[in-house]
Design an enzyme around this catalytic site. Sequence first.
Site, PDB file in Angstrom:
ATOM      1  N   ASP A  14      -3.720   2.792   4.246  1.00 57.72           N
ATOM      2  CA  ASP A  14      -3.221   1.746   3.178  1.00 57.72           C
ATOM      3  C   ASP A  14      -1.758   2.106   3.129  1.00 57.72           C
ATOM      4  O   ASP A  14      -1.236   1.865   1.658  1.00 57.72           O
ATOM      5  CB  ASP A  14      -4.059   1.671   2.206  1.00 57.72           C
ATOM      6  CG  ASP A  14      -5.600   1.584   2.261  1.00 57.72           C
ATOM      7  OD1 ASP A  14      -5.873   0.582   2.794  1.00 57.72           O
ATOM      8  OD2 ASP A  14      -6.181   2.309   1.446  1.00 57.72           O
ATOM      9  N   HIS A  42      -4.546  -4.990   7.583  1.00 59.55           N
ATOM     10  CA  HIS A  42      -3.276  -5.026   7.655  1.00 59.55           C
ATOM     11  C   HIS A  42      -2.530  -6.419   7.114  1.00 59.55           C
ATOM     12  O   HIS A  42      -2.747  -7.443   7.530  1.00 59.55           O
ATOM     13  CB  HIS A  42      -2.543  -4.918   8.976  1.00 59.55           C
ATOM     14  CG  HIS A  42      -2.886  -3.588   9.614  1.00 59.55           C
ATOM     15  ND1 HIS A  42      -2.865  -3.098  10.885  1.00 59.55           N
ATOM     16  CD2 HIS A  42      -3.499  -2.467   8.797  1.00 59.55           C
ATOM     17  CE1 HIS A  42      -3.282  -2.016  11.241  1.00 59.55           C
ATOM     18  NE2 HIS A  42      -3.633  -1.374   9.842  1.00 59.55           N
ATOM     19  N   ARG A 305     -10.787  -0.850  -5.535  1.00 62.86           N
ATOM     20  CA  ARG A 305      -9.620  -0.127  -6.328  1.00 62.86           C
ATOM     21  C   ARG A 305      -9.264   1.161  -5.569  1.00 62.86           C
ATOM     22  O   ARG A 305     -10.283   2.032  -5.106  1.00 62.86           O
ATOM     23  CB  ARG A 305      -9.764   0.323  -7.760  1.00 62.86           C
ATOM     24  CG  ARG A 305      -8.700   0.925  -8.626  1.00 62.86           C
ATOM     25  CD  ARG A 305      -9.114   1.431  -9.798  1.00 62.86           C
ATOM     26  NE  ARG A 305      -8.050   1.792 -10.614  1.00 62.86           N
ATOM     27  CZ  ARG A 305      -7.272   3.119 -10.463  1.00 62.86           C
ATOM     28  NH1 ARG A 305      -7.731   3.772  -9.499  1.00 62.86           N
ATOM     29  NH2 ARG A 305      -6.371   3.473 -11.480  1.00 62.86           N
TER      30      ARG A 305
END
Length: 432
Positions: A14, A42, A305
């Site tokens: 990430d 991506h 998250r």
Amino acid sequence: MGNNVVVLGAQWGDEGKGKIVDLLTERAKYVVRYQGGHNAGHTLVINGEKTVLHLIPSGILRENVTSIIGNGVVLSPAALMKEMKELEDRGIPVRERLLLSEACPLILDYHVALDNAREKARGAKAIGTTGRGIGPAYEDKVARRGLRVGDLFDKETFAEKLKEVMEYHNFQLVNYYKAEAVDYQKVLDDTMAVADILTSMVVDVSDLLDQARQRGDFVMFEGAQGTLLDIDHGTYPYVTSSNTTAGGVATGSGLGPRYVDYVLGILKAYSTRVGAGPFPTELFDETGEFLCKQGNEYGATTGRRRRTGWLDTVAVRRAVQLNSLSGFCLTKLDVLDGLKEVKLCVAYRMPDGREVTTTPLAADDWKGVEPIYETMPGWSESTFGVKDRSGLPQAALNYIKRIEELTGVPIDIISTGPDRTETMILRDPFDA
């Protein structure tokens, strides 16, 4: 000059690889995925339009680029078809631009069923996989029972092999995990329906890359996930199932290892991690919440998250060693805008009081590790969209310089926003 450039994550994934690969492919003729599967996410933003790719290389949006999925990638026919359709609906001629290795292992429904059954059985000890069947597909590959893209050329033999492997996995699903068996006929029918599309894109990737090298073509190798999730060198067992480090380029594409010219590590200006596993600099306070909110830290693949924390230069130095990094691209610097102070982890304090500047290897050895921080002044000015180094605040420049000092690697590219135009290229990897 570097013809073969690798772009990979220097942290836990990430880091913003997709945008950078897309930016650098302006000069590339080929973009190659060499590991992972559709567990990658991506995100590209071009002229304000957002595209999320999971399996197809990020070069697919450029008409001058041929995208290649190498043998190190586990390929889900269903995921590939879905992604191809989304792109083709937008007018992108994917089939003219995409090639596959016949040695790609296939991810089929029983791999997904196994992945989810195992995570459920682990309960509180779940690894936090994406549930997409990646791990079980790599297991089948190593156990030499996996089905590959090349098997689709002979449909009768494929059906026989599929029956055999599904008997094995269904026995495990039903008797050990107490889960439902996966329907053989459905898997066979679904796979046969797309077999000809897949085989029409097959090419000898190793030979193609060698010919490209001899011609002097520019080739970009696109990594997925990040260094610290490497199956061998990451925080085992909280890792992915492939080699995310630069060594995976040669084994996952068939390029000879001597021909890698430059390795670019994508480095976020702070740290994030998805799922379980060690994370010494993780923040549970309002600063951690600030980083999550400002950085929009939610997974492109799962929507989960992300955990957030300060930049860990001890872990990053491990990435430098493992990948022989040539340079960094620093991303999301703008997320730190507005913080009164910023911190860099420069060492760890072990449970016995020792200070160390290298990372432990096994996940259990990280228990009780405390980060030792160096604190620097933050900056109130906005760095978002700044396209020239002289436009950055002095405190941000100091932060960048300190990262270079602590890691011993130059920051060659600075990204200040999600759009490909919001980038400073200080040294182009293809010219390095």
